[in-house]
Enzyme design. Structure first.
Site, PDB file in Angstrom:
ATOM      1  N   HIS A 204     -39.574  37.355 -18.507  1.00 30.97           N
ATOM      2  CA  HIS A 204     -38.602  38.456 -18.388  1.00 30.97           C
ATOM      3  C   HIS A 204     -39.068  39.550 -17.436  1.00 30.97           C
ATOM      4  O   HIS A 204     -38.270  40.375 -16.997  1.00 30.97           O
ATOM      5  CB  HIS A 204     -38.321  39.046 -19.775  1.00 30.97           C
ATOM      6  CG  HIS A 204     -37.526  38.116 -20.654  1.00 30.97           C
ATOM      7  ND1 HIS A 204     -36.191  38.279 -20.879  1.00 30.97           N
ATOM      8  CD2 HIS A 204     -37.888  36.982 -21.312  1.00 30.97           C
ATOM      9  CE1 HIS A 204     -35.758  37.303 -21.674  1.00 30.97           C
ATOM     10  NE2 HIS A 204     -36.770  36.510 -21.943  1.00 30.97           N
TER      11      HIS A 204
ATOM     12  N   ASP B 106     -39.146  46.361 -12.086  1.00 33.05           N
ATOM     13  CA  ASP B 106     -38.490  45.913 -13.313  1.00 33.05           C
ATOM     14  C   ASP B 106     -38.118  44.444 -13.152  1.00 33.05           C
ATOM     15  O   ASP B 106     -37.662  44.046 -12.073  1.00 33.05           O
ATOM     16  CB  ASP B 106     -37.199  46.735 -13.535  1.00 33.05           C
ATOM     17  CG  ASP B 106     -36.976  47.105 -14.992  1.00 33.05           C
ATOM     18  OD1 ASP B 106     -37.415  46.346 -15.856  1.00 33.05           O
ATOM     19  OD2 ASP B 106     -36.362  48.149 -15.243  1.00 33.05           O
TER      20      ASP B 106
HETATM   21  C1  GDG Z   1     -37.428  43.628 -20.384  1.00 32.08           C
HETATM   22  C2  GDG Z   1     -37.755  43.756 -18.883  1.00 32.08           C
HETATM   23  C3  GDG Z   1     -35.490  42.846 -18.370  1.00 32.08           C
HETATM   24  C4  GDG Z   1     -31.655  51.610 -23.676  1.00 32.08           C
HETATM   25  N1  GDG Z   1     -31.494  52.873 -24.111  1.00 32.08           N
HETATM   26  C5  GDG Z   1     -30.893  52.786 -25.322  1.00 32.08           C
HETATM   27  C6  GDG Z   1     -30.690  51.429 -25.627  1.00 32.08           C
HETATM   28  N2  GDG Z   1     -31.172  50.732 -24.593  1.00 32.08           N
HETATM   29  C7  GDG Z   1     -31.141  49.270 -24.481  1.00 32.08           C
HETATM   30  C8  GDG Z   1     -30.242  48.874 -23.344  1.00 32.08           C
HETATM   31  C9  GDG Z   1     -30.858  47.581 -22.826  1.00 32.08           C
HETATM   32  C10 GDG Z   1     -32.311  47.657 -23.310  1.00 32.08           C
HETATM   33  O1  GDG Z   1     -32.421  48.768 -24.192  1.00 32.08           O
HETATM   34  C11 GDG Z   1     -33.284  47.891 -22.160  1.00 32.08           C
HETATM   35  O2  GDG Z   1     -33.328  46.739 -21.392  1.00 32.08           O
HETATM   36  P1  GDG Z   1     -33.970  46.712 -19.916  1.00 32.08           P
HETATM   37  O3  GDG Z   1     -33.646  45.414 -19.308  1.00 32.08           O
HETATM   38  O4  GDG Z   1     -33.414  47.831 -19.141  1.00 32.08           O
HETATM   39  O5  GDG Z   1     -35.533  46.952 -20.092  1.00 32.08           O
HETATM   40  P2  GDG Z   1     -36.783  46.343 -20.985  1.00 32.08           P
HETATM   41  O6  GDG Z   1     -36.648  46.772 -22.400  1.00 32.08           O
HETATM   42  O7  GDG Z   1     -38.005  46.808 -20.283  1.00 32.08           O
HETATM   43  O8  GDG Z   1     -36.672  44.737 -20.942  1.00 32.08           O
HETATM   44  C12 GDG Z   1     -36.474  43.975 -18.110  1.00 32.08           C
HETATM   45  C13 GDG Z   1     -35.314  42.588 -19.850  1.00 32.08           C
HETATM   46  O9  GDG Z   1     -36.577  42.438 -20.503  1.00 32.08           O
HETATM   47  C14 GDG Z   1     -34.465  41.349 -20.115  1.00 32.08           C
HETATM   48  O10 GDG Z   1     -34.967  40.216 -19.465  1.00 32.08           O
HETATM   49  O11 GDG Z   1     -34.231  43.207 -17.817  1.00 32.08           O
HETATM   50  O12 GDG Z   1     -36.751  44.054 -16.722  1.00 32.08           O
HETATM   51  O13 GDG Z   1     -38.688  44.815 -18.658  1.00 32.08           O
HETATM   52  O14 GDG Z   1     -30.235  46.473 -23.390  1.00 32.08           O
HETATM   53  O15 GDG Z   1     -28.947  48.720 -23.858  1.00 32.08           O
HETATM   54  N3  GDG Z   1     -30.086  51.011 -26.752  1.00 32.08           N
HETATM   55  C15 GDG Z   1     -29.661  52.000 -27.619  1.00 32.08           C
HETATM   56  N4  GDG Z   1     -29.861  53.324 -27.394  1.00 32.08           N
HETATM   57  C16 GDG Z   1     -30.465  53.768 -26.254  1.00 32.08           C
HETATM   58  O16 GDG Z   1     -30.648  54.984 -26.070  1.00 32.08           O
HETATM   59  N5  GDG Z   1     -29.025  51.624 -28.729  1.00 32.08           N
END
Ligand code: GDG
Length: 493
Positions: free
Chosen positions: A175, A387
């Site tokens: 990921h 990312d």
């Molecule tokens: C890893 C990789 C890759 C965010 N703020 C709130 C909230 N979120 C949720 C979002 C999103 C998730 O958290 C964050 O996902 P990301 O993809 O942006 O980042 P990572 O957690 O670092 O994930 C990344 C991912 O795996 C999938 O392969 O994209 O690059 O690092 O879903 O919705 N949820 C709530 N409140 C918030 O304030 N409820």
């Protein structure tokens, strides 16, 4: 002879964390809530149809003495699949999770090698915990099951499974990004990690660049492995084995986000947000508290924008939500202090009666609030230093019913898919990000609408269901016949 059996058998999913949230109620009793997130949403129907098991760490350590199995059985109920825990000791959790995974692989794979702590004692625990996961997989799987292992915590699982005599087909998805050779070569365990990856039958990366970086590392370090580029996949040949290597960008459940964003509850919350900020353009961002997300750099860019584009004063508000994460690690506590110092400085410098330039939220927003911000914010400012993908960027577009503008770091995996219609920025270029903020603020309605339409189409076409399906069918058939590669690639998507 290598054959593909991914269409048959149950699906065994293996990830560091089980898709649940374990909380302790006021009376001291442990409770389990089903976890949200795209992966479980996408895999649940598949697990239900084919039957299956999800194996992972439940979030408590052995020393907590929680009888977890009955809780997990209760949580899955009649979902058609089972959750099976891998329980770790506190020391294992420290050295495997906080140590090797998050002090070595996480920073290195995000190109931040100066943040790595190459403590030589971590590796043995990483190996031992991966063995523990493999033992759980061996225990809960049977012939014909497809085994799908997720992410950087569990790179060694396939090797450990082979050592246990498990011959099922095993796929792996990373990921996070895969670094270029000049970075990867610094890893003291570089040979072990590459060999371990090559024990999978299929390796999935988020982007073509990650896949190419991996191929270059293999070419630089492993002379007995031949890599061929076959368009949608690369093939790594080691003796008589062929490992498929593909780039499949993870997606989101677009329909679900779009529908929920259009709901009355979200509309109300969105109205309330704007009502509290009359006449303001909202620039929204939410990031897990992590140094890869580039939060201080983003704040510096916003300050630069306020200094150089005074028209923005009293007209824009940056809403920066930060989701607490890994708070038991010193570096993360320091990052929080730095972010809060910068927010305080910028607000102190620019606040006027009735206008506070940055609204800082240090908490996880409820889903309704999050979707309301996505829906109503005119601009999203998503500027990670690096990312794997960044799902927030995709979620924002899915929910942006009012033609918002996406400003996106060129170092997010999502940039590969969204580069034409997002405003791409280099997150280290403070003046460049500030200029993008100004450009987004001044962009005409037609252009915003056209860009957002394209972004939404791209995200809808490659949603989370496309991703799961593509991974499970990737490579359809590749076989070796007397050392000659027989290929047949069935494209998907
Ligand atoms: C890893 C990789 C890759 C965010 N703020 C709130 C909230 N979120 C949720 C979002 C999103 C998730 O958290 C964050 O996902 P990301 O993809 O942006 O980042 P990572 O957690 O670092 O994930 C990344 C991912 O795996 C999938 O392969 O994209 O690059 O690092 O879903 O919705 N949820 C709530 N409140 C918030 O304030 N409820």
């Amino acid at each position: 002879m290598f054959t593909n059996k991914t269409r048959e058998g149950r699906l065994i999913t293996v990830s560091n964390r089980l898709p649940i949230m374990l909380t302790r109620a006021d009376d001291g009793e442990w409770q389990i809530e089903p976890g949200g997130g795209g992966l479980i949403t996408a895999l649940a129907p598949m697990l239900r149809d084919r039957g299956g098991v999800w194996i992972g760490w439940p979030g408590v350590v052995e020393e907590d003495q929680v009888d977890i199995e009955p809780l997990l059985a209760h949580a899955t109920g009649d979902s058609g699949y089972a959750l099976k825990p891998v329980v770790l000791t506190a020391t294992e959790h420290d050295k495997f999770y906080l140590g090797f995974s998050n002090e070595i692989i996480w920073p290195l794979f995000h190109d931040l090698q100066s943040r790595c702590n190459f403590d030589p004692t971590y590796w043995a625990t990483y190996e031992a915990v991966n063995r523990k996961f493999a033992q759980a997989v061996a225990q809960h799987s049977r012939a014909g099951d497809y085994l799908w292992v997720h992410d950087y915590h569990l790179i060694n699982v396939a090797s450990e499974l082979r050592a246990l005599g498990v011959t099922n087909e095993v796929g792996f998805f990373l990921h996070i990004p895969f670094p270029s050779p000049d970075i990867f070569l610094k890893l003291p365990w570089r040979f072990q990690i590459l060999r371990a990856l090559l024990d999978y039958d299929l390796i999935g990366f988020q982007t073509l660049r990650d896949r190419q970086n991996f191929a270059q590392c293999v070419q630089a370090l492993l002379k007995d492995v031949a890599i061929q580029d076959k368009g949608p996949v690369s093939l790594a040949q080691i003796g008589t084995r062929v490992v498929r290597v593909c780039a499949l960008p993870i997606g989101i459940d677009f329909q679900e986000f779009a529908q929920q964003a259009a709901s009355a509850a979200v509309a109300d919350a969105a109205w309330y947000i704007h009502e509290a900020l009359p006449g303001r353009t909202i620039i929204f961002s939410t990031d897990r508290l992590d140094y890869t997300k580039g939060i201080p750099e983003k704040l510096a860019a916003f300050r630069y924008a306020l200094l150089h584009y005074p028209e923005l004063h009293e007209r824009v508000t940056l809403v920066q939500a930060v989701v607490p994460s890994r708070t038991d690690i010193r570096e993360y506590a320091e990052l929080k202090a730095e972010v809060e110092r910068l927010v305080g400085e910028i607000n102190g410098q620019f606040t006027r009666a009735g206008w506070v330039p940055i609204h800082y939220i240090y908490q996880r927003l409820s889903r309704t609030e999050l979707l309301a911000y996505y829906r109503t914010s005119e601009i999203a400012l998503i500027t990670p230093l690096k990312d794997g993908m960044n799902l927030v960027a995709k979620e924002y577009c899915a929910c942006s019913l009012e033609d918002g503008v996406l400003i996106l770091s060129e170092f997010a995996g999502a940039a590969a898919q969204l580069q034409r219609d997002a405003l791409l920025v280099n997150p280290y270029d403070v003046a460049g990000v500030a200029a993008a903020i100004y450009r987004a603020w001044t962009m005409g309605r037609e252009e915003r609408r056209a860009r957002m339409r394209n972004l939404r189409r791209a995200i809808r076409e490659r949603d989370i269901f496309w991703w799961v399906d593509s991974f499970l069918h990737a490579g359809a058939t590749y076989s070796l016949n007397n050392g000659t590669l027989l290929e047949k690639f069935v494209p998907h998507g």
